[in-house]
Design a protein around this motif. Structure first.
Motif, short mmCIF file in Angstrom:
data_model
loop_
_atom_site.label_atom_id
_atom_site.label_comp_id
_atom_site.label_asym_id
_atom_site.label_seq_id
_atom_site.Cartn_x
_atom_site.Cartn_y
_atom_site.Cartn_z
N ILE A 69 81.02 -32.89 111.02
CA ILE A 69 80.68 -34.07 111.83
C ILE A 69 81.55 -35.27 111.53
N LEU A 70 81.98 -35.96 112.57
CA LEU A 70 82.50 -37.31 112.39
C LEU A 70 81.45 -38.29 112.90
N LEU A 71 81.03 -39.18 112.00
CA LEU A 71 80.04 -40.20 112.30
C LEU A 71 80.79 -41.47 112.67
N LEU A 72 80.63 -41.92 113.91
CA LEU A 72 81.37 -43.10 114.37
C LEU A 72 80.43 -44.28 114.49
N TYR A 73 80.86 -45.43 114.03
CA TYR A 73 80.03 -46.62 114.13
C TYR A 73 80.90 -47.86 114.25
N GLY A 74 80.22 -49.02 114.35
CA GLY A 74 80.96 -50.25 114.62
C GLY A 74 81.20 -51.06 113.37
N GLY A 75 80.52 -52.20 113.27
CA GLY A 75 80.71 -53.06 112.11
C GLY A 75 79.87 -52.59 110.95
N ASN A 87 84.13 -53.71 123.04
CA ASN A 87 85.25 -53.34 123.90
C ASN A 87 86.23 -52.47 123.11
N PRO A 88 85.84 -51.25 122.84
CA PRO A 88 86.58 -50.40 121.90
C PRO A 88 88.02 -50.21 122.36
N SER A 89 88.93 -50.25 121.38
CA SER A 89 90.35 -50.22 121.72
C SER A 89 90.95 -48.84 121.52
N GLY A 120 84.31 -45.96 110.74
CA GLY A 120 83.71 -47.24 111.10
C GLY A 120 84.73 -48.16 111.75
N GLY A 121 84.24 -49.31 112.18
CA GLY A 121 85.15 -50.33 112.69
C GLY A 121 85.46 -50.25 114.17
#
Lengths: 385, 385
Positions: free
Chosen positions: B32-38, B68-70, B63-64
């Protein structure tokens, strides 16, 4: 709001000229059993159109699935599938054909007496043949849910079943395929869908705002469509709106996260099983009396129903509830569905028999509070005499 | 009603204490890749809870992902998935994280420049990694649809993408996981969902009765929830209702079989790309002006909106439309979202730049009639000064 799961993977293909889409929706190598009801599907050309769309695929037919599909009939379809190693089912019809197809889909892979997969019989469904549907009669919502109801003629049992494997892979909803339906069946469809919504809506408030608004929107739409179905039933938009409304009335959406009743259905099923009354017509008889008898437990929602669905603002609480129940009864009657047992020449003897059936089926604690005992069911039936 | 397909196989798991369900929802052997923001997902404990629920499965983190994901950020996640041969993505966050995860899911299997899978770039998405989501910010509906939006910082392009492969397998909606959100983000969520509904509803009538009623029900719910979000935002039911409303605002249901606009979104995207204004805040600026400028083409639906959503019955048609637009503007302002460009110190120079961006992106024929030309977009922006 209650916690809930919502999952509904059925693909809806909606609109006119959509039966040709079968060619992309059914696997090219499928060995198909085409299930249908009476001869109307053949007479009105729908069956021919379906077979044309399936092209050179192997197709066998199984006709004669009756309203309130019977175990006795369906088990023959199970034999046919097993004997010829068919691997895809295609239902062409209304709720009865689709419910029957679901039963066949589950029964084919079940070892043992297939009757045991029905809900109160205990066996669980662990797989099912893939299947799709071509809907020709809007009413039950079976085209976009995972449940069904089957009747065993020998014992007059009418029992539901449900499984995660029982969603149609696709359902084709072409409003023009309902053009040959008699007005009576369209009117039944309006009432069937209406009561499906009521069973999931008219319970008690739990601050589930969208579910309430959606339910009210479906009810308002059915109230608008009702007279149109009688007056201009050939109109495409009228049939399209009825078809999509009936589907959304029982696809799990408005019932997600809210209490549900279903006592009107359970009592109505016995009326169909014992006296052969159309499913929707049993609901028209039972619902108004059910709301009357249980008005205290349903008070808050009855008031909301009165205000938002029927725009009733005059009178005190009792009067507004009375008016809402009366409007409901008049709506059903206006569609040609009687709301009293007496219209079917049934009296107190019939009630004894119905209560006995409910008891036999262990349906002794119905409703959103599980407190619709045999005594309450009896009072409901007495109020519907 | 137009012909339509409706298909949405995402499983919704809704309610408190539902993150533990990940153990049944994610394949046991998943890498699994767990993706999140701040850092908020880590600070508030949600990330820990998710990892605990995943047990002994192999989990890497990324993370990060920014609001407005780039493309520039996401392409690094694509590299990580490829390098470590991960096979399941799990998004923990709001619409930006989920949109970003969708892009990664599709980009991993795409040979060539992944930027080309965006809608106006021409390449089609033919597969995607399976993924699920844990929603922590109700607003965009991305948790139950197959679209997303990604920004390329280098060129200030903000472009949408969509694919049949892009539905989350499941989305966990636990209202308690939004408890640490600031009121500003909840208010943004209300407006975002509101304008999603408007884009699919406020066009022209085509006798799609249920779609209209459902859209109106969502709008009424958001109007009720708005003040609650500000005053008692910690209330479970308030957050639950907002979460489910925002999901249903953009899961394909209310848009099935009806004309759609989306010009407010397209113009708003340029405002975000050029001036960094929150997505929902751009919608609050553009929508009232857009309705004003295009009131003739939208007349019938504006009158319906005035009557059914805002209960406006006083005045002639022009006055009722004026009042409905004014109420919409006041609703946004009451939630703390300005409805004029001047609030962001933007003037006519900004409009020139925005029109130039629309031209660059070939967004020169927007709206339900494809007649929102650059000239119309300019008038909309001028009316929002």
């Amino acid at each position: 709001m209650f916690n809930f799961d919502f999952y509904n993977p059925t693909r809806i293909v909606f609109g006119n000229e959509t039966i040709s889409r079968l060619d992309e929706l059914v696997p090219a190598a499928a060995r198909i059993l085409l299930l249908y009801g009476g001869q109307s599907a053949r007479a009105n050309g729908t069956l021919r159109e379906v077979r044309d769309a399936l092209g050179s695929r192997e197709v066998q037919e199984f006709g004669g699935i009756e309203p309130n599909p019977s175990y006795e009939t369906l088990i023959k379809a199970v034999d046919q599938v097993r004997t010829h190693r068919l691997d895809f089912l295609l239902a062409v019809g209304g709720g009865s054909v689709i419910d029957g197809t679901k039963f066949v889909a589950a029964a084919v892979g079940y070892e043992g007496d297939a009757w045991d997969i029905l809900e109160t019989r205990g066996a669980s469904i662990r797989r099912a043949l893939p299947f799709g549907t071509v809907l020709t009669l809007p009413a039950t919502g079976s085209e976009m849910n995972n449940g069904g109801v089957v009747t065993r003629r020998a014992t007059q049992d009418k029992l539901p079943f449900r499984s995660a494997y029982m969603f149609p892979q696709f359902s084709i909803l072409d409003p023009t395929k309902t053009q040959t339906l008699p007005t009576r069946q369209l009117a039944n469809g309006v009432v069937d869908a209406f009561v499906h919504v009521i069973e999931q809506y008219l319970t008690y408030p739990i601050d589930a705002r969208v579910q309430d608004r959606f339910a009210e929107g479906l009810l308002q739409t059915l109230i608008e469509i009702g007279p149109l179905v009688l007056k201009e039933s050939a109109d495409y938009n009228t049939r399209a709106n009825l078809m999509w409304t009936a589907t959304l009335a029982l696809n799990g959406l408005i019932g997600a996260g809210v209490p549900q009743d279903w006592s009107t259905h359970m009592i109505g099923h016995e009326l169909t099983a014992l006296y052969g009354i159309d499913h929707a017509r049993t609901l028209a008889i039972v619902l108004p009396a059910n709301l009357e008898i249980r008005r205290e437990a349903k008070r808050a929602k009855l008031l909301q129903y009165a205000e938002r669905v029927w725009q009733i603002s005059q009178g005190d609480e009792e009067q507004r509830i009375d008016t809402a129940i009366q409007q409901t009864r008049m709506f059903f009657e206006s569609l040609g569905l009687p709301t009293h047992l007496s219209a079917y020449k049934l009296g107190t003897d019939a009630i004894d028999a119905l209560i006995n059936q409910l008891d036999t089926h262990h349906l002794t604690a119905l409703g959103e509070h599980k407190n619709v005992s045999l005594d309450v069911s009896r009072r409901v039936l007495e109020a519907s005499l």
